[in-house]
Design an enzyme around this catalytic site. Structure first.
Site, PDB file in Angstrom:
ATOM      1  N   ASP A 116       0.942  -1.075   0.007  1.00 57.79           N
ATOM      2  CA  ASP A 116       0.036   0.013   0.045  1.00 57.79           C
ATOM      3  C   ASP A 116       0.911   1.313  -0.020  1.00 57.79           C
ATOM      4  O   ASP A 116       1.796   1.322   0.811  1.00 57.79           O
ATOM      5  CB  ASP A 116      -0.929   0.025   1.321  1.00 57.79           C
ATOM      6  CG  ASP A 116      -1.859   1.057   1.230  1.00 57.79           C
ATOM      7  OD1 ASP A 116      -1.692   2.187   0.820  1.00 57.79           O
ATOM      8  OD2 ASP A 116      -3.079   0.896   1.786  1.00 57.79           O
ATOM      9  N   ASP A 134       0.346   7.963  -8.705  1.00 56.37           N
ATOM     10  CA  ASP A 134      -0.400   7.796  -9.832  1.00 56.37           C
ATOM     11  C   ASP A 134      -1.527   6.369  -9.474  1.00 56.37           C
ATOM     12  O   ASP A 134      -1.317   5.303 -10.190  1.00 56.37           O
ATOM     13  CB  ASP A 134       0.011   7.516 -11.239  1.00 56.37           C
ATOM     14  CG  ASP A 134      -0.805   7.331 -12.323  1.00 56.37           C
ATOM     15  OD1 ASP A 134      -1.988   7.685 -12.351  1.00 56.37           O
ATOM     16  OD2 ASP A 134      -0.049   6.852 -13.529  1.00 56.37           O
TER      17      ASP A 134
END
Length: 234
Positions: A116, A134
């Protein structure tokens, strides 16, 4: 700590002539590659993101949140040969497609981590000069990658002269922009490619660069010449 929920979706990969694309179930194209020129940046927003090199020409470390089809990773790998590159991607199915998109294997310069991105910036001890964000999935931008806490952790994770670039494309963009400005003390430049809906937010830490303080019209011209696409500055 944010609450994690499963937003993983199996990416669809298809080829149409010379072009191979990665998309999720909603039909939104996440990445494209030309088989004849794998390092070419097909999507204009990716070319606009690479304007970070105008502001920071020789970073020693580059961190990228979101692998996708690897367009940004490959460009950085080719054009910044002296930089160490770390990529954080939460979806293992996206990582498993790296060979199809001709993403180089891990080596002394490149590593791809399954994890993550929010956890990475919260816990890393590295201090990267350039941080590229992104992070999209089938539902849009991941909530944990646009919170006030996330952007504050991004600021902390940057080197003293660091630069963050965030790709935004969604209905909550203004909230994300406000959170970035708060975390970076208002030091932001927003670039909008003329042919798309994406907004690229450049956020600066450390001393002010010449590019950061240029008038919008002049900076727009310089970035247009640099990334070879029309870019509006806000």
């Amino acid at each position: 700590m944010h609450k994690k929920t499963s937003r993983h979706s199996h990416p669809r990969i298809y080829q149409d002539g010379d072009c191979i694309s990665l998309e999720f179930a909603n039909g939104e194209i996440q990445s494209q590659m030309l088989m004849s020129d794998p390092n070419h940046l097909v999507l204009t927003y990716t070319r606009a993101m690479m304007a970070f090199s105008f502001f920071h020409q020789k970073p020693e470390r580059i961190a990228i949140i979101g692998l996708g089809g690897g367009s940004v990773v490959k460009w950085c790998y080719q054009n910044h040969p002296d930089a160490g590159i770390t990529v954080i991607e939460i979806n293992p199915d996206v990582i498993s497609s790296r060979e199809q998109f001709l993403i180089p294997p891990d080596d002394h310069r490149l590593r791809v981590i399954e994890g993550d991105g929010a956890d990475y910036v919260a816990n890393t001890k590295d201090r990267t000069e350039v941080l590229l964000v992104d992070g999209f999935d089938a539902y849009g931008q991941s909530p944990q990658l646009c919170s006030p806490a996330f952007y504050k952790n991004c600021y902390r994770a940057l080197a003293p002269d660091g630069l963050m670039v965030v790709n935004l494309c969604g209905p909550e963009d203004q909230g994300s922009i406000d959170n970035i400005r708060n975390a970076f003390h208002g030091r932001t430049v927003i670039a909008i490619p003329d042919d798309g809906e994406n907004q690229l937010v450049f956020a600066f830490k450390g001393k002010r660069s010449q590019g950061e303080i240029l008038p919008a019209e002049e900076l727009s011209e310089k970035l247009r010449d640099y990334v070879l696409i029309p870019v509006q500055i806000q």
